[in-house]
Design a protein around this motif. Structure first.
Motif, mmCIF file in Angstrom:
data_model
loop_
_atom_site.group_PDB
_atom_site.id
_atom_site.type_symbol
_atom_site.label_atom_id
_atom_site.label_comp_id
_atom_site.label_asym_id
_atom_site.label_seq_id
_atom_site.Cartn_x
_atom_site.Cartn_y
_atom_site.Cartn_z
ATOM 1 N N LYS A 1 1.453 7.196 -22.320
ATOM 2 C CA LYS A 1 0.365 6.268 -22.020
ATOM 3 C C LYS A 1 0.905 5.010 -21.351
ATOM 4 C CE LYS A 1 -3.321 3.723 -24.444
ATOM 5 N NZ LYS A 1 -3.908 3.433 -25.778
ATOM 6 N N ALA A 2 0.203 4.539 -20.319
ATOM 7 C CA ALA A 2 0.571 3.300 -19.633
ATOM 8 C C ALA A 2 0.207 2.101 -20.494
ATOM 9 C CB ALA A 2 -0.140 3.213 -18.286
ATOM 10 N N ILE A 3 0.973 1.036 -20.344
ATOM 11 C CA ILE A 3 0.680 -0.192 -21.078
ATOM 12 C C ILE A 3 -0.216 -1.121 -20.255
ATOM 13 C CG2 ILE A 3 2.662 -1.568 -20.297
ATOM 14 C CD1 ILE A 3 2.977 -2.347 -23.319
ATOM 15 N N ALA A 4 -0.220 -0.936 -18.943
ATOM 16 C CA ALA A 4 -1.091 -1.695 -18.038
ATOM 17 C C ALA A 4 -1.163 -0.936 -16.721
ATOM 18 C CB ALA A 4 -0.566 -3.110 -17.813
ATOM 19 N N ALA A 5 -2.181 -1.239 -15.923
ATOM 20 C CA ALA A 5 -2.342 -0.568 -14.626
ATOM 21 C C ALA A 5 -2.928 -1.544 -13.611
ATOM 22 C CB ALA A 5 -3.227 0.674 -14.753
ATOM 23 N N PRO A 6 -2.120 -2.488 -13.127
ATOM 24 C CA PRO A 6 -2.611 -3.448 -12.138
ATOM 25 C C PRO A 6 -2.867 -2.788 -10.786
ATOM 26 C CG PRO A 6 -0.253 -3.683 -12.441
ATOM 27 C CD PRO A 6 -0.714 -2.701 -13.470
ATOM 28 N N SER A 7 -3.753 -3.387 -10.012
ATOM 29 C CA SER A 7 -4.083 -2.868 -8.685
ATOM 30 C C SER A 7 -3.218 -3.538 -7.622
ATOM 31 C CB SER A 7 -5.562 -3.107 -8.363
ATOM 32 O OG SER A 7 -6.379 -2.403 -9.259
ATOM 33 N N THR A 8 -2.852 -2.754 -6.609
ATOM 34 C CA THR A 8 -1.949 -3.241 -5.569
ATOM 35 C C THR A 8 -2.404 -2.736 -4.206
ATOM 36 O OG1 THR A 8 -0.097 -3.169 -7.137
ATOM 37 C CG2 THR A 8 0.462 -3.307 -4.804
ATOM 38 N N TRP A 9 -2.266 -3.588 -3.199
ATOM 39 C CA TRP A 9 -2.423 -3.200 -1.788
ATOM 40 C C TRP A 9 -1.144 -3.642 -1.100
ATOM 41 C CZ3 TRP A 9 -1.875 -4.347 3.189
ATOM 42 C CH2 TRP A 9 -2.639 -3.665 4.159
ATOM 43 N N SER A 10 -0.312 -2.690 -0.707
ATOM 44 C CA SER A 10 0.936 -3.072 -0.055
ATOM 45 C C SER A 10 1.475 -1.921 0.783
ATOM 46 C CB SER A 10 1.995 -3.488 -1.087
ATOM 47 O OG SER A 10 2.425 -2.382 -1.844
ATOM 48 N N VAL A 11 2.286 -2.274 1.763
ATOM 49 C CA VAL A 11 3.050 -1.323 2.576
ATOM 50 C C VAL A 11 4.427 -1.918 2.770
ATOM 51 C CG1 VAL A 11 1.138 -0.210 3.800
ATOM 52 C CG2 VAL A 11 2.063 -2.345 4.680
ATOM 53 N N ARG A 12 5.462 -1.057 2.836
ATOM 54 C CA ARG A 12 6.817 -1.573 3.015
ATOM 55 C C ARG A 12 7.742 -0.480 3.543
ATOM 56 N NH1 ARG A 12 6.782 -1.966 -3.062
ATOM 57 N NH2 ARG A 12 7.870 -0.137 -3.856
ATOM 58 N N SER A 13 8.904 -0.917 4.022
ATOM 59 C CA SER A 13 9.903 0.012 4.524
ATOM 60 C C SER A 13 10.299 0.988 3.424
ATOM 61 C CB SER A 13 11.149 -0.740 4.998
ATOM 62 O OG SER A 13 10.834 -1.700 5.971
ATOM 63 N N LEU A 14 10.613 2.208 3.825
ATOM 64 C CA LEU A 14 10.994 3.244 2.878
ATOM 65 C C LEU A 14 12.403 3.716 3.204
ATOM 66 C CD1 LEU A 14 9.928 4.904 0.511
ATOM 67 C CD2 LEU A 14 8.998 6.524 2.128
ATOM 68 N N SER A 15 13.262 3.676 2.207
ATOM 69 C CA SER A 15 14.658 4.070 2.422
ATOM 70 C C SER A 15 14.747 5.568 2.705
ATOM 71 C CB SER A 15 15.499 3.730 1.196
ATOM 72 O OG SER A 15 15.454 2.345 0.920
ATOM 73 N N ILE A 16 15.690 5.921 3.546
ATOM 74 C CA ILE A 16 15.947 7.330 3.850
ATOM 75 C C ILE A 16 17.143 7.784 3.011
ATOM 76 C CG2 ILE A 16 16.584 8.983 5.635
ATOM 77 C CD1 ILE A 16 13.821 7.810 5.989
ATOM 78 N N PRO A 17 16.993 8.847 2.202
ATOM 79 C CA PRO A 17 18.124 9.310 1.396
ATOM 80 C C PRO A 17 19.315 9.670 2.268
ATOM 81 C CG PRO A 17 16.093 10.408 0.733
ATOM 82 C CD PRO A 17 15.791 9.660 1.999
ATOM 83 N N GLY A 18 20.506 9.368 1.763
ATOM 84 C CA GLY A 18 21.714 9.651 2.531
ATOM 85 C C GLY A 18 22.385 10.946 2.123
#
Length: 543
Positions: A361-378
């Motif tokens: 069970k989650a202890i909280a579930a805040p809402s988010t609007w975001s985008v960001r760079s995503l790392s590429i696995p090496g």
């Protein structure tokens, strides 16, 4: 939808020795701030490394480092700035936002940009007013952040990291958003305090009372995080000369991304691109639990190094202490909370280790609007078609607590794009938490992966749980403006895998990478050619 209880949740301030816990939460390394620096001066720790512009003598060397919160676009010719922010109601009504103010008013190390070398102006975050959405506030904090390095006389500014977010906020008095240990502190960046050089950030997050998206220390103000209005999309449009390349990760659903060029008198003006993101904010479950070391269940204790508290099954263990010394080797004296990044290679395994002791069970579930760079696995697991350092090729977005690092992996055995996510099965109220997953991928990437033609592409999406059983999910697939949009929603956690298989008309569910190429015999006089298409070369006829 208007309750901000989840948004205000912060990790309990348990300072007792002998504590060992785990926190699974999406975070982004603190509050962002702008700077333009000579890295050589910064490394010497002898003087102020910051510059006010590229003409500053301290930045006369060829190389520089930079970070910029983009300002609001003031004119039609402004570049590297926020062009538009707004919302779209459930009935389709578009509500444009209006720029209100910068927050803080001015950054400690704000600097003037240089369009000639594509260097953005280093500003601060912005507050926009978006009225009549039915939420708890009309004020929204918008942060569009870029970071990179540059060559003053050669290739100019280069982008390495990108991050953009929108949060409903209210400005509250905050006397605790300080990090320099003095009665009064400057805003983030470099400053001299009592004759001592100081370089540091200020902490977004809890001040003991408010959960702050950003702080204005000089004004003693906190941009307190609130809940988003229900069933509303938000959009952000940037005018920029630095489009992020590769893959973007989003915390939004029904995601949409567009890239376009500014058209002036019928001609394309290079380096003035428009980058547009749109989608609904999503709830991201937070999982947290702490024990005294001696009370820690053996299944958990065996997976951590007793000398430092680090999780053993990851290449990048991270955590924090509520006591002075992270280096304490005695677990009965140490206070340690493991807190992996949501995209860490071991985050899903570590979360699954703890979930049975969190009642799933989650202890909280805040809402988010975001985008960001995503790392590429090496680790070489990605197909070459998924890697492109020259342009934006995809966006992957989910409301899961933790998820696979990098873009989806191309599974050669099943000819599918695989992606794993993880979250508690129940939300904070005890209801089953339902997952969302959006994949936006350049059509050219799909055609590269599957050797597709220019004909329309189809896709099938399946969700399987950790036991291998199929999950029931709502799926949507479309292709528009050279982007494939694929979505799975309403599936359940704890750690399902999403598989996407692409095909084209006439090929059934089998991708063209498995289909033998059709042979055509062509002739020209006495010459004969066999080609792998239905069309003969110029001057040849089909036999």
């Amino acid at each position: 939808a208007t309750d901000s209880t989840d948004e205000s949740w912060t990790i309990p301030n348990i300072v007792d020795p002998g504590i060992h816990g785990a926190l699974f939460q999406d975070y982004d390394d603190g509050e962002k701030f702008s700077y333009l620096i000579d890295p050589n001066i910064l490394n010497q720790h002898k003087s102020d490394p910051t510059c006010k512009s590229t003409s500053d003598p301290k930045c006369a060397n060829i190389m520089f480092n930079w970070a910029a919160l983009l300002p609001n676009c003031e004119t039609n010719d402004s570049i590297n700035c926020i062009e538009a922010v707004g919302a779209i109601k459930s009935d389709g009504t578009k509500v444009p936002g209006t720029y209100s103010r910068n927050f803080p008013t001015k950054g400690q190390n704000a600097y003037t940009g240089n369009p000639g070398i594509r260097l953005p102006e280093g500003s601060t975050g912005s507050i926009f007013t978006i009225p009549n959405l039915g939420g708890v506030t009309d004020s929204y904090y918008v942060g569009a952040y870029m970071r990179g390095f540059g060559d003053m006389k050669g290739f100019g500014a280069q982008l390495t990291d990108f991050n953009a977010s929108i949060f409903p906020v209210t400005l509250e008095t905050n006397r605790q958003a300080m990090s320099c240990g003095q009665p009064t502190c400057p805003d983030a960046g470099f400053a001299q305090i009592n004759g001592t050089d100081y370089w540091g950030g200020q902490s977004a997050g809890s001040d003991g009372k408010n959960n702050c998206v950003a702080n204005s220390v000089s004004e003693m103000l906190c941009a307190k995080r609130l809940a988003f209005p229900a069933d509303t999309k938000f959009y952000l449009q940037l005018r920029t000369s630095l489009i992020p390349s590769g893959w973007i990760h989003g915390r939004l659903s029904e995601a949409n991304v567009k890239i376009s060029y500014k058209d002036t008198k019928g001609g394309i003006v290079l380096n003035q691109d428009t980058l547009f993101f749109e989608g609904k904010p999503v709830k991201n479950p937070i999982a947290y639990k702490a024990y005294k070391w001696q009370d820690l269940p053996q299944q958990i204790k065996s997976q951590y190094n007793p000398e430092n508290g680090n999780y053993l099954n990851t290449s990048t263990p991270t955590g924090s202490s509520r006591l002075c010394c992270d280096s304490q080797v005695d677990p009965l004296k140490r206070n340690w909370t493991s807190s992996p990044a949501p995209y860490d290679d071991g985050a899903i395994k570590e979360l699954n280790l703890w979930l049975p002791f969190m009642n799933d069970k989650a202890i909280a579930a805040p809402s988010t609007w975001s985008v960001r760079s995503l790392s590429i696995p090496g680790n070489g697991t990605l197909n070459g078609c998924l890697i492109d350092n020259t342009k934006l090729v995809g966006l992957v977005s989910t409301n899961a607590t933790v998820y696979s690092p990098g873009p989806p992996v191309f599974n050669k055995e099943t000819d599918s794009l695989d992606y794993q996510v993880g979250a508690p099965h129940f939300d904070p109220n005890g209801n089953v938490f339902k997952g969302t997953y959006d994949l936006l991928m350049s059509s050219s990437v799909a055609r590269c992966l599957y050797k597709f033609s220019n004909a329309p592409i189809k896709a099938t999406i399946s969700v399987t749980n950790s036991s291998g059983s199929s999950e029931v999910a709502t799926t949507v697939v479309s292709e528009k403006d050279n982007w494939l949009h694929m979505q799975a929603a309403n599936f359940e956690f704890s750690s399902p895998t999403i598989k996407i298989k692409l095909s084209q008309e006439g090929q059934g569910s089998q991708p063209l990478s498995k289909v033998a190429a059709k042979k055509t015999t062509c002739f020209k006089g006495k010459l004969t050619k066999v080609v792998s298409t239905s069309n003969c070369p110029v001057g040849y006829k089909r036999k």
